[in-house]
Design an enzyme around this catalytic site. Structure first.
Site, mmCIF file in Angstrom:
data_model
loop_
_atom_site.group_PDB
_atom_site.id
_atom_site.type_symbol
_atom_site.label_atom_id
_atom_site.label_comp_id
_atom_site.label_asym_id
_atom_site.label_seq_id
_atom_site.Cartn_x
_atom_site.Cartn_y
_atom_site.Cartn_z
ATOM 1 N N ARG A 121 -4.634 -15.172 -12.625
ATOM 2 C CA ARG A 121 -5.983 -14.963 -13.135
ATOM 3 C C ARG A 121 -6.999 -15.623 -12.217
ATOM 4 N NH1 ARG A 121 -3.138 -12.262 -15.706
ATOM 5 N NH2 ARG A 121 -3.081 -11.895 -17.974
ATOM 6 N N TYR A 170 0.791 -1.226 0.000
ATOM 7 C CA TYR A 170 0.000 0.000 0.000
ATOM 8 C C TYR A 170 0.828 1.283 0.000
ATOM 9 C CZ TYR A 170 -4.465 -2.384 0.165
ATOM 10 O OH TYR A 170 -5.555 -3.140 -0.171
ATOM 11 N N GLU A 185 -8.939 -6.695 4.604
ATOM 12 C CA GLU A 185 -8.195 -7.808 4.020
ATOM 13 C C GLU A 185 -7.510 -8.663 5.083
ATOM 14 O OE1 GLU A 185 -5.765 -5.796 1.140
ATOM 15 O OE2 GLU A 185 -7.561 -5.049 0.105
ATOM 16 N N PHE A 199 -16.637 -10.656 -15.557
ATOM 17 C CA PHE A 199 -15.306 -11.212 -15.790
ATOM 18 C C PHE A 199 -14.393 -10.057 -16.188
ATOM 19 C CE2 PHE A 199 -16.434 -15.915 -16.642
ATOM 20 C CZ PHE A 199 -16.840 -16.040 -15.330
#
Length: 398
Positions: free
Chosen positions: A207, A95, A137, A389
Protein backbone atom coordinates in the site's frame (compact mmCIF):
# COMPACT_ATOMS: atom_id res chain seq x y z
CA UNK A 1 6.49 2.84 -34.99
CA UNK A 2 2.96 1.66 -35.67
CA UNK A 3 1.80 1.44 -39.25
CA UNK A 4 -1.08 3.66 -40.46
CA UNK A 5 -3.21 0.51 -40.88
CA UNK A 6 -2.63 -0.50 -37.26
CA UNK A 7 -3.45 2.96 -35.96
CA UNK A 8 -6.65 3.01 -38.03
CA UNK A 9 -7.79 -0.30 -36.52
CA UNK A 10 -7.00 0.85 -32.98
CA UNK A 11 -8.96 4.09 -33.42
CA UNK A 12 -11.89 2.11 -34.83
CA UNK A 13 -12.10 0.16 -31.53
CA UNK A 14 -12.64 3.32 -29.45
CA UNK A 15 -16.48 3.06 -29.40
CA UNK A 16 -16.25 -0.55 -28.19
CA UNK A 17 -13.76 0.41 -25.48
CA UNK A 18 -16.05 3.21 -24.34
CA UNK A 19 -18.90 0.73 -23.96
CA UNK A 20 -17.13 -2.40 -22.74
CA UNK A 21 -13.68 -1.32 -21.56
CA UNK A 22 -14.27 -2.03 -17.88
CA UNK A 23 -15.74 -5.43 -18.73
CA UNK A 24 -12.57 -6.23 -20.67
CA UNK A 25 -10.23 -5.11 -17.90
CA UNK A 26 -12.24 -6.89 -15.21
CA UNK A 27 -11.94 -10.10 -17.24
CA UNK A 28 -8.24 -9.39 -17.74
CA UNK A 29 -7.51 -9.13 -14.02
CA UNK A 30 -9.62 -12.19 -13.17
CA UNK A 31 -7.84 -14.38 -15.70
CA UNK A 32 -4.31 -13.08 -15.15
CA UNK A 33 -4.41 -13.19 -11.35
CA UNK A 34 -6.12 -16.57 -11.46
CA UNK A 35 -3.31 -18.10 -13.50
CA UNK A 36 -0.39 -16.02 -12.22
CA UNK A 37 -1.08 -16.06 -8.51
CA UNK A 38 2.42 -14.70 -7.77
CA UNK A 39 1.15 -11.34 -9.02
CA UNK A 40 -1.25 -11.25 -6.06
CA UNK A 41 1.85 -10.13 -4.14
CA UNK A 42 1.73 -6.89 -6.16
CA UNK A 43 -1.84 -6.02 -7.14
CA UNK A 44 -4.24 -4.44 -4.66
CA UNK A 45 -6.99 -7.02 -4.17
CA UNK A 46 -9.29 -4.51 -2.45
CA UNK A 47 -9.21 -2.24 -5.52
CA UNK A 48 -10.00 -5.30 -7.64
CA UNK A 49 -13.10 -6.07 -5.59
CA UNK A 50 -14.28 -2.47 -5.62
CA UNK A 51 -13.69 -2.13 -9.36
CA UNK A 52 -11.37 0.85 -9.00
CA UNK A 53 -8.38 -0.85 -10.62
CA UNK A 54 -10.28 -2.23 -13.65
CA UNK A 55 -11.86 1.19 -14.18
CA UNK A 56 -8.46 2.92 -14.01
CA UNK A 57 -6.94 0.45 -16.48
CA UNK A 58 -9.93 0.78 -18.84
CA UNK A 59 -9.46 4.57 -18.77
CA UNK A 60 -5.77 4.16 -19.56
CA UNK A 61 -6.43 1.79 -22.48
CA UNK A 62 -9.12 4.08 -23.87
CA UNK A 63 -6.85 7.12 -23.59
CA UNK A 64 -4.11 5.24 -25.44
CA UNK A 65 -6.53 4.26 -28.22
CA UNK A 66 -7.73 7.83 -28.65
CA UNK A 67 -4.16 9.13 -28.79
CA UNK A 68 -2.57 6.31 -30.75
CA UNK A 69 -1.37 8.70 -33.47
CA UNK A 70 0.68 10.60 -30.87
CA UNK A 71 1.08 9.24 -27.33
CA UNK A 72 3.03 12.27 -26.11
CA UNK A 73 -0.06 14.01 -24.61
CA UNK A 74 -0.35 11.01 -22.25
CA UNK A 75 3.22 11.28 -20.98
CA UNK A 76 2.09 13.05 -17.80
CA UNK A 77 -0.29 10.19 -16.97
CA UNK A 78 2.36 7.63 -17.92
CA UNK A 79 4.73 9.21 -15.39
CA UNK A 80 2.04 9.20 -12.69
CA UNK A 81 1.38 5.51 -13.25
CA UNK A 82 5.11 4.86 -13.64
CA UNK A 83 5.75 6.19 -10.13
CA UNK A 84 3.21 3.71 -8.77
CA UNK A 85 4.78 0.89 -10.76
CA UNK A 86 8.30 1.70 -9.55
CA UNK A 87 7.09 1.91 -5.95
CA UNK A 88 5.42 -1.50 -6.31
CA UNK A 89 8.53 -2.96 -7.98
CA UNK A 90 6.81 -3.76 -11.26
CA UNK A 91 9.58 -4.71 -13.69
CA UNK A 92 9.93 -5.06 -17.51
CA UNK A 93 9.39 -8.82 -17.26
CA UNK A 94 5.85 -8.25 -16.03
CA UNK A 95 4.74 -6.43 -19.19
CA UNK A 96 4.58 -9.45 -21.54
CA UNK A 97 2.31 -11.22 -19.04
CA UNK A 98 -0.02 -8.22 -18.93
CA UNK A 99 -0.06 -8.00 -22.73
CA UNK A 100 -0.91 -11.67 -23.14
CA UNK A 101 -3.89 -11.53 -20.82
CA UNK A 102 -5.14 -8.19 -22.09
CA UNK A 103 -5.39 -9.59 -25.62
CA UNK A 104 -7.07 -12.73 -24.29
CA UNK A 105 -9.61 -10.60 -22.42
CA UNK A 106 -10.40 -8.56 -25.54
CA UNK A 107 -11.03 -11.79 -27.42
CA UNK A 108 -13.09 -13.33 -24.63
CA UNK A 109 -15.36 -10.31 -24.15
CA UNK A 110 -15.80 -9.33 -27.80
CA UNK A 111 -15.95 -12.84 -29.21
CA UNK A 112 -16.09 -13.02 -33.02
CA UNK A 113 -16.03 -9.21 -33.21
CA UNK A 114 -12.39 -9.37 -32.11
CA UNK A 115 -11.03 -10.38 -35.50
CA UNK A 116 -7.43 -11.52 -35.98
CA UNK A 117 -6.72 -8.10 -37.49
CA UNK A 118 -7.96 -6.36 -34.31
CA UNK A 119 -6.04 -8.69 -31.99
CA UNK A 120 -2.85 -8.27 -34.02
CA UNK A 121 -3.24 -4.50 -34.09
CA UNK A 122 -3.74 -4.35 -30.33
CA UNK A 123 -0.76 -6.64 -29.84
CA UNK A 124 1.42 -4.19 -31.74
CA UNK A 125 -0.11 -1.20 -29.96
CA UNK A 126 0.35 -2.77 -26.54
CA UNK A 127 4.04 -3.39 -27.22
CA UNK A 128 4.44 0.25 -28.26
CA UNK A 129 2.68 1.47 -25.11
CA UNK A 130 4.57 -0.97 -22.86
CA UNK A 131 7.89 0.26 -24.21
CA UNK A 132 6.94 3.82 -23.27
CA UNK A 133 6.19 2.73 -19.70
CA UNK A 134 9.35 0.62 -19.45
CA UNK A 135 11.50 3.51 -20.66
CA UNK A 136 9.96 5.99 -18.20
CA UNK A 137 10.19 3.54 -15.30
CA UNK A 138 13.82 2.64 -16.06
CA UNK A 139 14.79 6.22 -15.29
CA UNK A 140 12.71 6.16 -12.11
CA UNK A 141 14.45 3.02 -10.87
CA UNK A 142 17.81 4.69 -11.53
CA UNK A 143 16.82 7.81 -9.58
CA UNK A 144 15.20 6.00 -6.62
CA UNK A 145 16.72 6.70 -3.20
CA UNK A 146 17.19 2.96 -2.65
CA UNK A 147 16.61 -0.31 -4.46
CA UNK A 148 13.78 -2.77 -3.86
CA UNK A 149 12.47 -3.15 -0.29
CA UNK A 150 14.45 -2.02 2.77
CA UNK A 151 13.78 -2.77 6.45
CA UNK A 152 12.65 0.05 8.75
CA UNK A 153 11.85 0.06 12.47
CA UNK A 154 8.77 1.78 13.90
CA UNK A 155 9.98 4.38 16.42
CA UNK A 156 6.63 6.01 17.23
CA UNK A 157 2.93 5.45 16.60
CA UNK A 158 0.68 8.41 17.40
CA UNK A 159 -3.09 8.81 17.11
CA UNK A 160 -3.70 12.02 15.12
CA UNK A 161 -7.46 11.56 14.61
CA UNK A 162 -10.06 9.10 15.83
CA UNK A 163 -9.12 6.51 13.19
CA UNK A 164 -5.72 7.73 11.90
CA UNK A 165 -2.29 6.77 13.22
CA UNK A 166 0.92 8.55 12.27
CA UNK A 167 3.87 6.15 12.08
CA UNK A 168 7.49 7.27 12.34
CA UNK A 169 10.08 4.81 11.05
CA UNK A 170 13.86 4.79 11.00
CA UNK A 171 16.11 2.91 8.59
CA UNK A 172 17.91 -0.11 9.96
CA UNK A 173 21.65 0.33 10.42
CA UNK A 174 22.51 -2.20 7.73
CA UNK A 175 20.14 -0.69 5.13
CA UNK A 176 22.70 1.77 3.78
CA UNK A 177 20.15 4.59 4.01
CA UNK A 178 21.15 7.92 5.59
CA UNK A 179 17.85 9.65 6.34
CA UNK A 180 19.62 12.94 7.08
CA UNK A 181 20.70 13.06 3.43
CA UNK A 182 17.47 11.77 1.96
CA UNK A 183 15.80 14.31 -0.37
CA UNK A 184 12.07 14.34 0.42
CA UNK A 185 9.59 16.15 -1.83
CA UNK A 186 6.35 17.22 -0.18
CA UNK A 187 3.54 15.20 -1.74
CA UNK A 188 5.56 12.01 -2.20
CA UNK A 189 4.52 8.65 -0.76
CA UNK A 190 6.30 5.55 0.45
CA UNK A 191 5.05 2.02 -0.17
CA UNK A 192 4.66 -0.44 2.69
CA UNK A 193 5.21 -4.15 2.01
CA UNK A 194 3.35 -6.22 4.60
CA UNK A 195 2.24 -9.79 5.09
CA UNK A 196 -0.96 -9.26 7.10
CA UNK A 197 -1.81 -11.87 9.72
CA UNK A 198 -5.31 -10.60 10.55
CA UNK A 199 -6.84 -12.27 7.51
CA UNK A 200 -5.42 -15.59 6.40
CA UNK A 201 -3.48 -15.06 3.19
CA UNK A 202 -0.33 -16.45 1.63
CA UNK A 203 0.33 -13.22 -0.26
CA UNK A 204 2.03 -9.93 0.53
CA UNK A 205 -0.03 -6.75 0.51
CA UNK A 206 1.43 -3.44 -0.69
CA UNK A 207 0.00 0.00 0.00
CA UNK A 208 1.04 3.58 -0.73
CA UNK A 209 1.01 6.11 2.14
CA UNK A 210 1.82 9.79 1.75
CA UNK A 211 4.64 11.28 3.78
CA UNK A 212 3.54 13.77 6.44
CA UNK A 213 6.78 15.73 6.62
CA UNK A 214 9.67 16.85 4.43
CA UNK A 215 12.12 16.54 7.35
CA UNK A 216 13.37 12.92 7.55
CA UNK A 217 16.14 13.48 10.14
CA UNK A 218 14.14 11.88 12.96
CA UNK A 219 12.54 9.32 10.67
CA UNK A 220 10.03 9.06 7.86
CA UNK A 221 6.48 9.92 8.88
CA UNK A 222 3.33 8.59 7.22
CA UNK A 223 -0.29 8.33 8.29
CA UNK A 224 -2.70 5.40 8.00
CA UNK A 225 -6.47 5.64 8.23
CA UNK A 226 -8.36 2.55 9.35
CA UNK A 227 -10.54 1.77 6.36
CA UNK A 228 -14.01 0.66 7.45
CA UNK A 229 -17.39 -0.15 5.94
CA UNK A 230 -20.50 0.10 8.11
CA UNK A 231 -18.29 0.19 11.17
CA UNK A 232 -16.30 -2.91 10.27
CA UNK A 233 -12.64 -2.94 9.20
CA UNK A 234 -12.35 -3.16 5.41
CA UNK A 235 -8.74 -2.29 4.65
CA UNK A 236 -6.51 -5.35 4.87
CA UNK A 237 -3.28 -3.41 5.40
CA UNK A 238 -4.71 -0.50 7.40
CA UNK A 239 -6.25 -2.91 9.92
CA UNK A 240 -2.99 -4.81 10.19
CA UNK A 241 -0.95 -1.64 10.75
CA UNK A 242 -3.45 -0.28 13.28
CA UNK A 243 -3.91 -3.47 15.25
CA UNK A 244 -0.66 -5.43 14.93
CA UNK A 245 2.27 -3.09 14.17
CA UNK A 246 3.73 -1.24 17.15
CA UNK A 247 6.88 0.60 18.24
CA UNK A 248 9.89 -1.65 17.78
CA UNK A 249 8.34 -3.69 14.98
CA UNK A 250 9.90 -3.84 11.53
CA UNK A 251 8.28 -3.09 8.18
CA UNK A 252 9.63 -3.01 4.62
CA UNK A 253 9.44 0.12 2.45
CA UNK A 254 10.29 1.03 -1.11
CA UNK A 255 11.79 4.45 -1.84
CA UNK A 256 9.65 7.62 -1.91
CA UNK A 257 7.78 8.14 -5.18
CA UNK A 258 5.21 10.39 -6.80
CA UNK A 259 4.85 13.53 -8.86
CA UNK A 260 2.36 15.42 -6.66
CA UNK A 261 4.55 18.39 -5.76
CA UNK A 262 4.43 22.14 -5.24
CA UNK A 263 5.37 24.32 -8.19
CA UNK A 264 8.86 25.38 -7.14
CA UNK A 265 8.71 28.45 -9.37
CA UNK A 266 5.89 29.85 -7.23
CA UNK A 267 7.10 29.00 -3.72
CA UNK A 268 9.23 32.11 -3.28
CA UNK A 269 6.79 34.64 -4.75
CA UNK A 270 3.82 36.25 -3.00
CA UNK A 271 1.49 37.16 -5.88
CA UNK A 272 -0.12 33.78 -6.55
CA UNK A 273 -1.75 32.35 -3.40
CA UNK A 274 -1.33 28.72 -2.39
CA UNK A 275 -4.56 26.83 -1.73
CA UNK A 276 -4.26 23.57 0.22
CA UNK A 277 -7.53 21.64 0.07
CA UNK A 278 -8.02 18.25 1.71
CA UNK A 279 -10.56 15.82 3.08
CA UNK A 280 -10.03 13.17 5.74
CA UNK A 281 -6.65 11.45 5.64
CA UNK A 282 -6.00 13.29 2.37
CA UNK A 283 -4.52 16.00 4.58
CA UNK A 284 -1.32 13.90 4.85
CA UNK A 285 0.61 15.11 1.76
CA UNK A 286 -1.02 18.54 2.05
CA UNK A 287 0.48 18.87 5.54
CA UNK A 288 3.95 18.20 4.13
CA UNK A 289 3.34 20.86 1.48
CA UNK A 290 2.35 23.36 4.15
CA UNK A 291 5.56 22.60 6.02
CA UNK A 292 7.66 23.00 2.85
CA UNK A 293 6.01 26.30 1.91
CA UNK A 294 6.43 27.86 5.35
CA UNK A 295 10.07 26.79 5.59
CA UNK A 296 10.82 28.28 2.18
CA UNK A 297 8.68 31.41 2.29
CA UNK A 298 6.26 32.16 5.16
CA UNK A 299 5.09 35.39 3.51
CA UNK A 300 3.19 33.72 0.65
CA UNK A 301 -0.62 33.87 1.06
CA UNK A 302 -1.91 30.46 2.15
CA UNK A 303 -5.53 29.29 2.08
CA UNK A 304 -5.92 26.19 4.25
CA UNK A 305 -9.20 24.33 3.65
CA UNK A 306 -9.68 21.06 5.54
CA UNK A 307 -12.80 18.90 5.53
CA UNK A 308 -13.64 16.06 7.89
CA UNK A 309 -16.76 14.42 9.25
CA UNK A 310 -16.38 16.05 12.67
CA UNK A 311 -13.77 17.44 15.02
CA UNK A 312 -12.66 13.95 16.15
CA UNK A 313 -11.87 13.07 12.53
CA UNK A 314 -9.95 16.30 11.91
CA UNK A 315 -6.42 14.95 11.54
CA UNK A 316 -3.28 16.76 12.78
CA UNK A 317 -5.35 19.58 14.29
CA UNK A 318 -2.67 20.77 16.75
CA UNK A 319 0.20 20.37 14.28
CA UNK A 320 -1.67 22.26 11.56
CA UNK A 321 -2.29 25.19 13.90
CA UNK A 322 1.38 25.22 14.95
CA UNK A 323 2.48 25.41 11.32
CA UNK A 324 -0.10 28.00 10.31
CA UNK A 325 1.01 30.22 13.23
CA UNK A 326 4.43 30.40 11.54
CA UNK A 327 2.94 31.79 8.31
CA UNK A 328 2.33 35.50 7.89
CA UNK A 329 -0.71 35.52 5.58
CA UNK A 330 -3.17 32.70 6.30
CA UNK A 331 -6.87 32.08 5.82
CA UNK A 332 -8.14 28.87 7.42
CA UNK A 333 -11.44 27.15 6.73
CA UNK A 334 -12.38 24.00 8.64
CA UNK A 335 -15.46 22.14 7.37
CA UNK A 336 -17.15 19.51 9.55
CA UNK A 337 -19.70 17.79 7.34
CA UNK A 338 -21.81 16.55 10.27
CA UNK A 339 -22.71 20.19 10.93
CA UNK A 340 -22.35 22.03 7.63
CA UNK A 341 -22.84 21.42 3.93
CA UNK A 342 -20.06 19.68 2.03
CA UNK A 343 -17.68 21.84 0.03
CA UNK A 344 -19.34 22.83 -3.24
CA UNK A 345 -18.77 25.21 -6.13
CA UNK A 346 -20.31 28.16 -4.28
CA UNK A 347 -18.00 27.58 -1.32
CA UNK A 348 -14.93 27.42 -3.57
CA UNK A 349 -16.00 30.49 -5.50
CA UNK A 350 -16.18 32.48 -2.26
CA UNK A 351 -13.06 31.06 -0.61
CA UNK A 352 -10.55 30.32 -3.40
CA UNK A 353 -9.00 33.20 -5.37
CA UNK A 354 -9.37 32.69 -9.10
CA UNK A 355 -5.62 33.09 -9.75
CA UNK A 356 -4.45 30.73 -6.98
CA UNK A 357 -2.44 27.51 -7.28
CA UNK A 358 -4.59 24.70 -5.84
CA UNK A 359 -3.46 21.37 -4.37
CA UNK A 360 -6.10 18.79 -3.48
CA UNK A 361 -6.06 15.38 -1.83
CA UNK A 362 -8.80 13.06 -0.61
CA UNK A 363 -11.01 10.21 -1.69
CA UNK A 364 -11.80 9.59 -5.35
CA UNK A 365 -15.29 11.00 -4.82
CA UNK A 366 -13.89 14.13 -3.17
CA UNK A 367 -11.30 14.58 -5.91
CA UNK A 368 -13.78 14.30 -8.75
CA UNK A 369 -16.07 16.78 -7.04
CA UNK A 370 -13.40 19.39 -6.34
CA UNK A 371 -11.90 19.15 -9.84
CA UNK A 372 -15.35 19.48 -11.40
CA UNK A 373 -16.23 22.49 -9.22
CA UNK A 374 -12.98 24.30 -9.96
CA UNK A 375 -13.30 23.71 -13.69
CA UNK A 376 -16.89 24.99 -13.61
CA UNK A 377 -15.45 28.16 -12.07
CA UNK A 378 -13.01 28.33 -15.03
CA UNK A 379 -9.98 27.71 -12.85
CA UNK A 380 -7.00 26.97 -15.11
CA UNK A 381 -6.18 23.28 -15.52
CA UNK A 382 -2.46 23.86 -14.94
CA UNK A 383 -3.29 25.44 -11.57
CA UNK A 384 -5.22 22.40 -10.29
CA UNK A 385 -3.02 19.65 -8.83
CA UNK A 386 -4.33 16.55 -7.11
CA UNK A 387 -3.52 13.19 -5.57
CA UNK A 388 -6.46 10.84 -4.90
CA UNK A 389 -6.20 7.99 -2.41
CA UNK A 390 -6.89 5.37 -5.07
CA UNK A 391 -6.01 4.70 -8.75
CA UNK A 392 -5.39 8.15 -10.23
CA UNK A 393 -6.67 7.36 -13.71
CA UNK A 394 -10.11 6.84 -12.15
CA UNK A 395 -10.36 10.64 -11.90
CA UNK A 396 -9.39 11.33 -15.51
CA UNK A 397 -11.91 12.10 -18.25
CA UNK A 398 -10.81 11.04 -21.73
Amino acid sequence: MLSPATRTIIKATVPVLEQRGTEITTTFYKNMLGEHTELLNIFNRINQKKGAQPTALATTVLAAAKNIDDLSPLLGHVKQIGHKHRALQIKPEHYPIVGEYLLKAIKEVLGDAATPEIINAWGEAYNEIANVFISVEKEMYTEAAWDSWKPFTVTSKDLVAEDIYEFTVSADADSGIDLAKLPIVAGQYITVNTHPTIQESQYDALRHYSLCSVDPVNGLKFAVKLETSKGNPEGLVSEYLHEKVNVGDKIKLSAPAGDFALNEKLINQNEIPLVLLSAGVGVTPILAMLEQQIKANPKRPIYWIQSSRDEKDQAFKKHVDELLNKAENVKKEIVHTNKTERINAAFLESKVPAHSDVYICGSLEFMKGMISHLKSLEHQDDMIHYEPFGPKMSTVAV
